[in-house]
Scaffold this active site. Structure first.
Site, PDB file in Angstrom:
ATOM      1  CG  HIS A 298      72.235  54.938   0.942  1.00 40.18           C
ATOM      2  ND1 HIS A 298      73.477  55.521   1.076  1.00 40.18           N
ATOM      3  CD2 HIS A 298      72.004  54.267   2.099  1.00 40.18           C
ATOM      4  CE1 HIS A 298      73.958  55.218   2.270  1.00 40.18           C
ATOM      5  NE2 HIS A 298      73.090  54.456   2.906  1.00 40.18           N
TER       6      HIS A 298
ATOM      7  CE  LYS B 126      73.031  50.582   3.829  1.00 35.59           C
ATOM      8  NZ  LYS B 126      72.607  51.091   5.149  1.00 35.59           N
ATOM      9  CB  SER B 127      79.927  49.494   4.938  1.00 34.41           C
ATOM     10  OG  SER B 127      79.293  50.534   4.218  1.00 34.41           O
TER      11      SER B 127
ATOM     12  CG  ASP C 286      77.381  56.493   0.800  1.00 31.18           C
ATOM     13  OD1 ASP C 286      76.437  56.218   1.551  1.00 31.18           O
ATOM     14  OD2 ASP C 286      77.745  57.655   0.561  1.00 31.18           O
TER      15      ASP C 286
ATOM     16  NE  ARG D 134      59.541  31.185   9.684  1.00 32.85           N
ATOM     17  CZ  ARG D 134      59.482  30.222  10.585  1.00 32.85           C
ATOM     18  NH1 ARG D 134      58.415  30.143  11.369  1.00 32.85           N
ATOM     19  NH2 ARG D 134      60.455  29.352  10.716  1.00 32.85           N
TER      20      ARG D 134
END
EC number: 2.7.11.-
Length: 319
Positions: free
Chosen positions: A146, A167-168, A185, A252
């Site tokens: 995904h 994300k998209s 997706d 970090r």
């Protein structure tokens, strides 16, 4: 998961146009297949296709000019014995290449044993290269992941992260910056050799990107042909996390490169925390550029550590 089935008929139809081959014998064995156990043990497609070799059974045996000359040289008894041994190899199919005519004994024994025999005028080397490339993809280990898979600055990059992190939307911004979409997706991943993973888009989702509030976007129709890619090799995973997760679970400045196992292959991984006001697209492109440098042997962190040690040593000497 590795698929284990492909029939002689399917192979013949797949290359009917490119190899222009004929089916000479064994027409009744159209459903003949590779041995599943052989497929599971195969390290590469080289184990599945090759020139005639009596010590490599259960693979597609290619008969070029030299192989046919070997089979037909000598006494009639010797020729018959050599040809009969081919059947004991239990190949899923035989291919006559280099425009060779099939010896009568070979035609006869393939018909009796119901062993598919194809013939093409193409060179044996070309046939082997073509079949190996096809079978390496057909029998490749595969999985789905995904995320948004993209071509960013020429590198195959998978953007992952929990739902709702954008994300998209990030993918859309990267496309507007000249990068390309492979899949959104659901991404199909294939291990095509010992150290390479190829990502492709499922046919159902081809060229589509879903953005919340807007819906499905046809990236090819909106941005043009150059904004989409059919496939890319996975080289980097960019994982998006929320600020609290980043501070709790990650360093970090990691002292060693992060990797994620995908189909048994370690893939470089970068963690980017999502905070309001950050330009994530710029950060992703910077991460890709840094990964390209690392692939070329330039490690900024290692250089910094060496510089730091040198400065400390100089300080001690001054004291």
């Amino acid at each position: 998961m590795k698929p284990t089935v492909i029939s002689a008929d399917a192979m013949f139809e797949e290359f009917r146009g490119s190899l222009r081959w004929e089916w000479l014998a064994g027409l009744g064995a159209s459903e003949r297949q590779f041995d599943p156990e052989v497929i599971s043990r195969a390290q590469s497609a080289a184990d599945l296709v090759g020139y005639l070799n009596y010590i490599h059974p259960y693979r597609v045996q290619i008969l070029g000019a030299r192989e046919v000359a070997y089979l037909t040289r000598g006494s009639q008894e010797d020729c018959a014995r050599r040809i009969a041994r081919i059947v004991t190899l239990e190949p899923p199919m035989l291919v006559l290449a280099d425009g060779q005519a099939a010896p009568d004994e070979l035609l006869s024994i393939c018909e009796r044993a119901q062993l598919p025999l194809f013939a093409t005028r193409e060179s044996s080397a070309f046939v082997i290269d073509l079949l190996r490339a096809y079978l390496s993809k057909h029998f490749a280990e595969r999985t789905s992941m995904h995320g948004v898979f993209m071509d960013i600055l020429g590198m195959g990059v998978m953007i992952t992260g929990e739902s709702g992190l954008g994300k998209s939307e990030l993918g859309l911004e990267l496309i507007s910056r000249g990068n390309g979409l492979v899949a959104d997706d659901a991404v199909d991943l294939f291990r095509i050799n010992q150290n390479t993973i190829e990502g492709r888009c499922p046919d159902l989702l081809l060229n589509l990107l879903e953005v919340r509030g807007i819906g499905l976007l046809d990236i090819r129709a909106i941005f043009g042909e150059t904004a989409v890619r059919r496939k890319m090799r996975l080289k980097l995973i960019v994982h998006l996390v929320r600020r609290d997760s980043f501070e709790r679970d990650y360093e970090r400045m990691p002292s060693a490169p992060l990797t994620q196992d995908v189909l048994g292959i370690p893939v470089r991984k970068v963690i980017i925390q999502v905070v309001a006001g950050r330009n994530i697209a710029v950060l992703v492109e910077a991460a890709v550029r840094n990964s390209i440098l690392q692939l070329r042997g330039i490690d900024t962190y290692a250089d910094f550590v060496a510089r730091h040690h040198k400065a400390m040593e100089s300080g001690r000497d001054g004291d």
